[in-house]
Design a protein around this motif. Structure first.
Motif, mmCIF file in Angstrom:
data_model
loop_
_atom_site.group_PDB
_atom_site.id
_atom_site.type_symbol
_atom_site.label_atom_id
_atom_site.label_comp_id
_atom_site.label_asym_id
_atom_site.label_seq_id
_atom_site.Cartn_x
_atom_site.Cartn_y
_atom_site.Cartn_z
ATOM 1 N N MET A 1 19.442 0.925 3.082
ATOM 2 C CA MET A 1 20.271 -0.259 3.169
ATOM 3 C C MET A 1 21.669 0.140 3.610
ATOM 4 N N PRO A 2 22.308 -0.673 4.408
ATOM 5 C CA PRO A 2 23.664 -0.360 4.849
ATOM 6 C C PRO A 2 24.678 -0.474 3.704
ATOM 7 N N GLY A 3 25.740 0.277 3.836
ATOM 8 C CA GLY A 3 26.791 0.271 2.821
ATOM 9 C C GLY A 3 27.421 -1.082 2.572
ATOM 10 N N PRO A 4 27.680 -1.891 3.621
ATOM 11 C CA PRO A 4 28.274 -3.202 3.361
ATOM 12 C C PRO A 4 27.395 -4.119 2.495
ATOM 13 N N VAL A 5 26.095 -3.939 2.548
ATOM 14 C CA VAL A 5 25.204 -4.736 1.698
ATOM 15 C C VAL A 5 25.415 -4.345 0.237
ATOM 16 N N PHE A 6 25.541 -3.061 -0.030
ATOM 17 C CA PHE A 6 25.836 -2.607 -1.390
ATOM 18 C C PHE A 6 27.197 -3.110 -1.850
ATOM 19 N N ALA A 7 28.191 -3.072 -0.962
ATOM 20 C CA ALA A 7 29.528 -3.556 -1.307
ATOM 21 C C ALA A 7 29.496 -5.049 -1.630
ATOM 22 N N ALA A 8 28.756 -5.815 -0.848
ATOM 23 C CA ALA A 8 28.635 -7.249 -1.115
ATOM 24 C C ALA A 8 27.945 -7.497 -2.454
ATOM 25 N N GLY A 9 26.952 -6.678 -2.767
ATOM 26 C CA GLY A 9 26.274 -6.800 -4.055
ATOM 27 C C GLY A 9 27.207 -6.527 -5.217
ATOM 28 N N LEU A 10 28.044 -5.509 -5.076
ATOM 29 C CA LEU A 10 29.008 -5.222 -6.138
ATOM 30 C C LEU A 10 30.051 -6.327 -6.267
ATOM 31 N N VAL A 11 30.474 -6.893 -5.150
ATOM 32 C CA VAL A 11 31.434 -7.997 -5.198
ATOM 33 C C VAL A 11 30.820 -9.202 -5.902
ATOM 34 N N LEU A 12 29.571 -9.518 -5.602
ATOM 35 C CA LEU A 12 28.897 -10.630 -6.275
ATOM 36 C C LEU A 12 28.758 -10.374 -7.771
ATOM 37 N N ALA A 13 28.419 -9.152 -8.129
ATOM 38 C CA ALA A 13 28.278 -8.815 -9.545
ATOM 39 C C ALA A 13 29.618 -8.928 -10.268
ATOM 40 N N LEU A 14 30.680 -8.426 -9.647
ATOM 41 C CA LEU A 14 32.004 -8.511 -10.272
ATOM 42 C C LEU A 14 32.484 -9.956 -10.357
#
Length: 72
Positions: A1-14
């Motif tokens: 998975m690309p890094g921006p997808v992980f970043a978006a997931g962390l933003v949603l979680a936060l």
């Protein structure tokens, strides 16, 4: 998975944590676990995919719980 997808997931979680005022223990557990595993590997080691493997299971769950909290 690309890094921006992980970043978006962390933003949603936060965002879900902030909206829920940090009361949802499951979201807090998965988000803190993902960050706790991610930060030391990025700060002290050279990049290696084996340090990113826990993110494949922690970040998507945290993101789903964050979206659930945002929609409630």
């Amino acid at each position: 998975m690309p890094g921006p997808v992980f970043a978006a997931g962390l933003v949603l979680a936060l965002a879900g944590l902030v909206r829920g005022r940090f009361r949802d223990r499951a979201t807090l557990l998965f988000t803190l676990s993902a960050v706790t595993v991610l930060i030391p590997a990025a700060a002290f080691g050279s990049f290696d995919w084996r340090y990113q493997l826990p993110q494949l299971s922690l970040i998507p769950v945290a993101a789903v719980l964050g979206v659930k909290r945002l929609s409630a």
